[in-house]
Design an enzyme around this catalytic site. Sequence first.
Site: not given
Length: 438
Positions: A277, A316, A372
């Site tokens: 996460h 994702h 990220d």
Amino acid sequence: MPGNKDSLTITDNRTGKTYELPILYGTYPKYGAAINAMDLRRIKASDADFGLLSLDPSFMNTASCKSSITFIDGERGILRYRGYGIEELARKSSFLEVAYLILDGELPTKPQLEEWTTRVTYHTMMHESLKRLMDGFRCGTHPMGSFIGTVAALSTFYPESKNVRSKENRREQIVRLIAKMPTIAAFAYRHSVGRPYVYPDNTLDYTGNFMSMLWKMAESRYEVNPVLAKALDILFILHADHEQNCSANSMRSIGSSQVDPYSALAGAAAALFGPLHGGANEAVLRMLDEIGSKNKVPEFIAGVKSGSGRLMGFGHRVYKNYDPRAKVIKRLADEVFEVTGRNPKLDIALELERIALEDEYFIKRKLYPNVDFYSGLIYQAMGFPVEMFPVLFSIPRTVGWIAQWEEMLMDADQKIARPRQIYLGADTRDYVVMSKRG
Ligand code: ACO
């Protein structure tokens, strides 16, 4: 034949009976058409039957709530808070303004924003006993561990917070939470590196004060770099909410027992601590270190394609397009590097992106950079150690967690979260006394 076209007709082949289940719609029927799982319970093999369940480990295809906070269109790379696009909010609003929007549903007027900012600013201090509690953590402790523990301990300082049915009471705790998160985060960092704590400076804005508590040394007043403070503010906006992710779902689930928000939020932060996460930006930095230089990128990509690992920061579960947050962060990186100097890993990251976006393997699987891919590079250039990344994520995400929690409490359809199971264990057995076992 069904009478209503917005319905589902199911025939149970065990009994030959047919059932008509209404289809419910959200604002966007493409993403919000569902049947009510409780309607399945009418489907029984016999009158004594419990009724049909739906089995969905990891919530792959189950809506756990109706929500009006955040909308994601993963196919088109869209993220909106309360209907406003993330790019526009990042460009035109401040983090506290966005926090107000997410919590209240509307952008604040000027007086509303001023009042909200004042309230948050005057709750930044923490109780001295809480500070001493943080002192008790082992020196060099992971800042996310002490952050989670300290957030949980807040409930002992504000016992009235358990009165979650009172709106006034909830509002008080919400302000406290948003105000104290940067203080707890900065103290967790200072403790982890063995530096003395720096108290909040209420003359600074939200991110400026956070930077002062993190990095002030012997100077009488910390000079905030406005470009870096603004960049952090934008990063906070981008991370404020992301609908029903693992930690938001934890917040809702724990909060459904009507526990106080501090205990629930500590649980949500714990969920975020997990590498699947909140830890991917750290993995990106490790990957870039491993690649080492731009000319090794083709070799690394070939390795990924042959199954030797993943391209971290790519792909994702929801976005099958460029993550809109990654677009904003990529632009932001240039502004930050103007001040901090260029992170040498950026060239490797840009080359990875260039090659991957032209490669059939990534195109076919709709793998694009996610939030990220570039965020770790910025945080590192600003001077944050990787252990602080999940803490940095938790500060803004507190807003989303609280908004999801309050929406859950106000939703008349919600009860204590309690999934069902399909039992696969042993049938009833006779107890075996110790001397006869084995
Ligand atoms: N690199 C290479 N191949 C990938 C990647 C990647 N980063 N991500 C997915 N794939 C491939 C899979 O191998 C699979 O290929 P196959 O069809 O040949 O088997 C296909 O793409 C689909 O992948 P899934 O694992 O089914 O996708 P899922 O939606 O379950 O996973 C996830 C999403 C976990 C984010 C994944 O893309 C991944 O591991 N990415 C790298 C880690 C990362 O960046 N995580 C951060 C996510 S953002 C956040 O949490 C804040």
